[in-house]
Design a protein around this motif. Sequence first.
Motif, short mmCIF file in Angstrom:
data_model
loop_
_atom_site.label_atom_id
_atom_site.label_comp_id
_atom_site.label_asym_id
_atom_site.label_seq_id
_atom_site.Cartn_x
_atom_site.Cartn_y
_atom_site.Cartn_z
N THR A 347 0.41 0.02 3.31
CA THR A 347 0.59 -1.28 2.66
C THR A 347 0.09 -1.30 1.22
N GLY A 348 -0.77 -0.34 0.85
CA GLY A 348 -1.24 -0.28 -0.54
C GLY A 348 -0.10 -0.13 -1.53
N PRO A 349 0.76 0.90 -1.39
CA PRO A 349 1.89 1.04 -2.31
C PRO A 349 2.86 -0.13 -2.24
N VAL A 350 3.06 -0.67 -1.04
CA VAL A 350 3.97 -1.82 -0.89
C VAL A 350 3.43 -3.02 -1.67
N ASN A 351 2.16 -3.30 -1.52
CA ASN A 351 1.59 -4.47 -2.18
C ASN A 351 1.49 -4.32 -3.69
N ARG A 352 1.31 -3.09 -4.17
CA ARG A 352 1.34 -2.90 -5.63
C ARG A 352 2.71 -3.24 -6.17
N GLU A 353 3.76 -2.81 -5.48
CA GLU A 353 5.13 -3.14 -5.90
C GLU A 353 5.38 -4.65 -5.81
N ARG A 354 4.88 -5.27 -4.76
CA ARG A 354 5.08 -6.71 -4.61
C ARG A 354 4.36 -7.48 -5.73
N LEU A 355 3.17 -7.03 -6.11
CA LEU A 355 2.44 -7.70 -7.18
C LEU A 355 3.17 -7.54 -8.52
#
Length: 432
Positions: A347-355
Amino acid sequence: MTAEITASNVHALPPAELVAPDRVAARLYTDPGIFELEMTRIFERSWVWVAHDSELPEPGTFKSTHVGRQPVIVTRDRRGEVRTMLNRCRHRGASVCERKSGRANGFTCPYHAWSYGLDGSLRGVPYPDGYTGVLDRGGMGLRRLRTESCGGMIFATFDDDAEPLAEFLGDARPWIDRFFKQGGGYPVKVLGTHRFRYRGNWKIQLENTTDGYHFPIVHRSWMASVDAETANMMSFMTDPEAVTHDLGHGHSVMRMVPEHSDLDVDDGTEKLQDRFRSLVSRLESAGVDEAGIRRLVRAMHGTGFNLNLFPNVSMSISFFRVLRPISVGETEIEHVAIGPDGPPEITGPVNRERLRAHEHFQGPFGFGTPDDAEGWDRVQRGTTAAPDMPIMVNRGLGRETSSPEGWPTSHVTDETGMRAAYAQWKAMMADG
């Protein structure tokens, strides 16, 4: 029966009579007396959104916010129960918490050190001998508001006689569940928030999140800044399947990307966007299977709909937009970024993209929010001219139909959602 709104009576009609099926009086944006009534008849009687479960993960965590104009603290007490309490000492009225969020064992007034537990109960009074025979400690805790939750969304109300939250949300509840499917199989958590104010009435923003008509006009700079796949996905102006439903109680849902209304529905034919190739590679390296990658990546842009919950929160595609009335001509907006809560390597890479996507549109230097706020400011300025001239909410009225569920429905560019909100506004303002 609503009286006809005319130039001769617009200043004399009571507030509830200023809303007609196809128009509202501009006084609703500019009259300080109406604003004061809204604070008591709507914001102190409605279920007002105050927090998401993820903001109170453990006993002892808290968040300070507002219900209307009144400051409150939302806590998870030692038993795990969520409480909402006025941020006001019972002694001389000072606020007992100035932090936006955090952890605490309780709250102590900085003025005379009256102390309160996480559940609001009065724990201690310095030099108590002066209160012998004149203080009932059991009745002097922080004032509590009724608090209930649905799908992780926490609401509070001053009205002890209000209908249960589940009844108030009604047909909006399944859409709340669908919204949180963007976790891609994981729970959803708040990633961060930012606030700003605009010089306009709160109802201007309430209208905005159910207004598909403005999107390609106001947000053409954003449309020009994104890849062709994203721009095409948001080109809903002529899509007959893109509709808005009136869900009752002032709530509505605007389905801009119908194929993403339920992210569990995936026939496998939708191509993942090229812009997420690097993310796909990282998820593959983290051991996520193909189905899991599709769930996470298809949810990167959110759910494809705006769910407007009367009176103060929109679950808008991929974030929460929360409004707080400051005065008749000023409103504070809080944008709440969200993402999946799971193993950091996934979820770290996913949330960086979402931010990054959140910043690109919703952020203070993004392509979306500044354009929206300019529009809201201009509406407020414009309505000071010809105050007897109405605000029109009649787009699509002639083509509105009933969905199989019985919801009034029209195209996503129509004003069905605004009419829903103003019908609830009218009902609550008439209930003096």
